[in-house]
Design a protein around this motif. Structure first.
Motif, PDB file in Angstrom:
ATOM      1  N   UNK A 258       4.784   1.476 -19.289  1.00  8.61           N
ATOM      2  CA  UNK A 258       4.049   0.211 -19.337  1.00  8.61           C
ATOM      3  C   UNK A 258       4.556  -0.750 -18.267  1.00  8.61           C
ATOM      4  N   UNK A 259       5.866  -0.854 -18.120  1.00  7.74           N
ATOM      5  CA  UNK A 259       6.437  -1.781 -17.142  1.00  7.74           C
ATOM      6  C   UNK A 259       6.094  -1.357 -15.713  1.00  7.74           C
ATOM      7  N   UNK A 260       6.232  -0.050 -15.387  1.00 11.90           N
ATOM      8  CA  UNK A 260       5.912   0.421 -14.036  1.00 11.90           C
ATOM      9  C   UNK A 260       4.416   0.301 -13.757  1.00 11.90           C
ATOM     10  N   UNK A 261       3.596   0.536 -14.769  1.00  8.33           N
ATOM     11  CA  UNK A 261       2.157   0.376 -14.596  1.00  8.33           C
ATOM     12  C   UNK A 261       1.812  -1.054 -14.209  1.00  8.33           C
ATOM     13  N   UNK A 262       2.487  -2.037 -14.860  1.00  9.47           N
ATOM     14  CA  UNK A 262       2.220  -3.441 -14.562  1.00  9.47           C
ATOM     15  C   UNK A 262       2.452  -3.779 -13.103  1.00  9.47           C
ATOM     16  N   UNK A 263       3.424  -3.090 -12.487  1.00  9.97           N
ATOM     17  CA  UNK A 263       3.700  -3.301 -11.059  1.00  9.97           C
ATOM     18  C   UNK A 263       2.711  -2.521 -10.189  1.00  9.97           C
ATOM     19  N   UNK A 264       2.558  -1.231 -10.480  1.00  6.80           N
ATOM     20  CA  UNK A 264       1.718  -0.367  -9.646  1.00  6.80           C
ATOM     21  C   UNK A 264       0.256  -0.809  -9.656  1.00  6.80           C
ATOM     22  N   UNK A 265      -0.227  -1.263 -10.796  1.00 11.09           N
ATOM     23  CA  UNK A 265      -1.636  -1.647 -10.903  1.00 11.09           C
ATOM     24  C   UNK A 265      -1.963  -2.897 -10.094  1.00 11.09           C
ATOM     25  N   UNK A 266      -0.948  -3.652  -9.696  1.00  9.40           N
ATOM     26  CA  UNK A 266      -1.199  -4.880  -8.940  1.00  9.40           C
ATOM     27  C   UNK A 266      -1.406  -4.621  -7.447  1.00  9.40           C
ATOM     28  N   UNK A 267      -0.907  -3.504  -6.930  1.00  7.70           N
ATOM     29  CA  UNK A 267      -0.967  -3.257  -5.483  1.00  7.70           C
ATOM     30  C   UNK A 267      -2.397  -3.181  -4.934  1.00  7.70           C
ATOM     31  N   UNK A 268      -3.310  -2.406  -5.554  1.00  7.16           N
ATOM     32  CA  UNK A 268      -4.674  -2.354  -5.002  1.00  7.16           C
ATOM     33  C   UNK A 268      -5.353  -3.718  -4.968  1.00  7.16           C
ATOM     34  N   UNK A 269      -5.125  -4.537  -5.997  1.00  7.21           N
ATOM     35  CA  UNK A 269      -5.767  -5.844  -6.054  1.00  7.21           C
ATOM     36  C   UNK A 269      -5.151  -6.805  -5.037  1.00  7.21           C
ATOM     37  N   UNK A 270      -3.860  -6.663  -4.777  1.00  7.10           N
ATOM     38  CA  UNK A 270      -3.226  -7.519  -3.771  1.00  7.10           C
ATOM     39  C   UNK A 270      -3.821  -7.258  -2.394  1.00  7.10           C
ATOM     40  N   UNK A 271      -3.984  -5.982  -2.029  1.00  7.54           N
ATOM     41  CA  UNK A 271      -4.569  -5.674  -0.727  1.00  7.54           C
ATOM     42  C   UNK A 271      -6.035  -6.097  -0.680  1.00  7.54           C
ATOM     43  N   UNK A 272      -6.752  -5.926  -1.776  1.00  4.63           N
ATOM     44  CA  UNK A 272      -8.153  -6.370  -1.819  1.00  4.63           C
ATOM     45  C   UNK A 272      -8.257  -7.863  -1.543  1.00  4.63           C
ATOM     46  N   UNK A 273      -7.375  -8.641  -2.147  1.00  2.93           N
ATOM     47  CA  UNK A 273      -7.379 -10.089  -1.942  1.00  2.93           C
ATOM     48  C   UNK A 273      -7.107 -10.429  -0.476  1.00  2.93           C
ATOM     49  N   UNK A 274      -6.077  -9.814   0.099  1.00  2.00           N
ATOM     50  CA  UNK A 274      -5.701 -10.090   1.497  1.00  2.00           C
ATOM     51  C   UNK A 274      -6.834  -9.721   2.449  1.00  2.00           C
ATOM     52  N   UNK A 275      -7.428  -8.549   2.276  1.00  2.00           N
ATOM     53  CA  UNK A 275      -8.465  -8.104   3.196  1.00  2.00           C
ATOM     54  C   UNK A 275      -9.778  -8.858   2.996  1.00  2.00           C
ATOM     55  N   UNK A 276     -10.029  -9.375   1.797  1.00  2.87           N
ATOM     56  CA  UNK A 276     -11.209 -10.212   1.593  1.00  2.87           C
ATOM     57  C   UNK A 276     -11.113 -11.489   2.423  1.00  2.87           C
ATOM     58  N   UNK A 277      -9.959 -12.156   2.360  1.00  2.00           N
ATOM     59  CA  UNK A 277      -9.763 -13.359   3.179  1.00  2.00           C
ATOM     60  C   UNK A 277      -9.812 -13.014   4.666  1.00  2.00           C
ATOM     61  N   UNK A 278      -9.167 -11.926   5.043  1.00  2.00           N
ATOM     62  CA  UNK A 278      -9.137 -11.526   6.457  1.00  2.00           C
ATOM     63  C   UNK A 278     -10.546 -11.252   6.977  1.00  2.00           C
ATOM     64  N   UNK A 279     -11.325 -10.503   6.209  1.00  2.00           N
ATOM     65  CA  UNK A 279     -12.686 -10.160   6.629  1.00  2.00           C
ATOM     66  C   UNK A 279     -13.563 -11.400   6.735  1.00  2.00           C
TER      67      UNK A 279
END
Length: 427
Positions: A258-279
């Protein structure tokens, strides 16, 4: 106040953040809820679908209401409504009550993003549309970045019910702030200077004052109108597979705690946020420099889906758990180009009816949201997680084809005479 429109963009970002936190909270809490109530994957898929059904049904009415009654009232009422039902999720005690609350929660969230696109049309210069849309989308996508970690922390400390109460209260605060600060038009805001108003309205020829209903007969006969809906159906379908099932997938298929999932699941959304602003930023700069909207929107939108398709497939067949997370991160992140292009294209082809076009597009996107949780649950249950992910990847091809029919350079034609919208009239 200098550049007040960008302060409102930050507030829009925060509303988007809370909206997606409220959605992702259920998926993160899914293991605890399944255990407490004896629900299976199909049950949870149906509960996710109830939200998306209510959400999809309010897209087109939300866009129409935002154009007629104004974004200020529509956003305030919608955020208040959904926040109340977010909090009521904590009181659910059976499958039926969960389903009713999630459906009504979806109805409340439905009008917000079409209303925000109407706000962007009114409050931002023609060369700032994609960047402003990135604030709306960035807030939505950063929610799942922090959502799993925050939700897990609250669950471990106070139980899963506390999550829904905390975010319900936060939503009520943001609704009050929007009503107080976000005037219907920059002309009516005491915080907008004369120079900022001149900048916002430069190059705009149509009147904002006349209230009109969008010409739906003309819209429905436009291939562009259908194409922008089809591509967003695919884009949202893929995104909602991540939103609904990523936490459980990482725990079941990749054996994360559960703890590792909480970290790993955030990575795709973090990049999505960054690339949305960049685009969004790059797209607006390209258009300001004279690049066609076809190149700035269509290519961004289609390339995002191509990269998503390839990397999602690579993620499905990856054997190492952290390699899987890397490919999934690149896959969801690449959709930042597609999301940014989609919402900006609604303004490009819709003009003053950007709310209605956005509502139409997001309606089809959330039909994808209705189908994604239950279809993915069915495929994963019967054929395994790898098959579910590969199927999702293949669907991106349809979205790529649709993008080349959107034609953001050409506003949707209107056949009524006497138009004042700035959209070409066919005689």
């Amino acid at each position: 106040m200098r550049n007040f429109r960008w302060w409102l963009a930050v507030l829009m970002f925060l509303v988007g953040f809370i909206s997606y936190m409220d959605r992702v909270n259920l998926s993160v809490a899914t293991p605890d809820i399944m255990k407490e109530f004896g629900f299976n994957k199909m049950d949870m898929g149906y509960l996710q679908t109830m939200f998306f059904l209510g959400y999809a049904l309010m897209q087109i009415p939300g866009g129409i209401m935002s154009e007629y009654f104004g974004h200020r009232r529509v956003v305030t009422i919608a955020v208040t409504w959904w926040s109340a039902f977010t909090a009521l999720t904590a009181a659910s005690s059976s499958f039926t009550t969960f389903a009713i609350v999630r459906g009504l929660f979806g109805l409340g969230e439905g009008p917000v993003f079409p209303a925000f696109n109407n706000f962007i049309y009114r409050w931002f210069n023609k060369n700032e549309k994609a960047t402003a849309a990135s604030f709306m989308l960035g807030g939505a996508f950063v929610g799942p970045v922090f959502g799993p970690g925050i939700t897990v922390a609250l669950m471990l400390a106070f139980g899963w019910r506390s999550v829904f109460v905390v975010f319900g209260v936060a939503g009520l605060v943001l609704a009050a702030l929007w009503y107080f600060f976000a005037a219907e038009s920059p002309r009516n805001s005491k915080y907008v200077t004369a120079s900022e108003l001149a900048h916002i309205e430069s190059g705009r020829c149509e009147s904002e004052e006349k209230k009109e209903i969008a010409p739906w007969r003309d819209f429905m006969s436009s291939p562009q109108f259908w194409a922008i809906g089809i591509q967003y159906f695919i884009t949202d379908y893929i995104m909602y597979v991540f939103l609904a099932w990523l936490p459980l997938y990482l725990m079941e298929a990749q054996k994360f705690s559960l703890a590792k999932m909480g970290i790993a699941a955030s990575f795709p959304w973090a990049l999505l946020c960054v690339l949305t602003f960049t685009a969004g930023f790059i797209s607006d700069k390209m258009i300001a420099a004279g690049v066609s909207k076809h190149n700035a929107r269509t290519w961004f939108g289609s390339i995002g889906l191509v990269v998503c398709c390839v990397t999602l497939y690579l993620g499905a067949i990856a054997k190492d758990p952290w390699m899987n997370v890397m490919w999934l991160t690149l896959s969801l992140g690449s959709l930042g180009f597609t999301f940014s292009a989609s919402w900006a294209a609604c303004i490009d082809i819709g003009g003053k009816f950007a709310g209605s076009v956005s509502g139409w597009m997001n309606f089809w996107g959330n039909i994808g949201g209705v189908l994604a949780p239950i279809c993915t649950a069915w495929i994963a249950t019967n054929y395994g997680w790898e098959a579910a992910i590969v199927t999702t990847a293949i669907s991106a091809v349809i979205g790529v084809v649709a993008w080349f029919m959107v034609k953001p350079d050409v506003p949707i034609e209107r056949r009524q005479s006497g138009s004042s919208s700035g959209v070409p009239v066919v005689k």
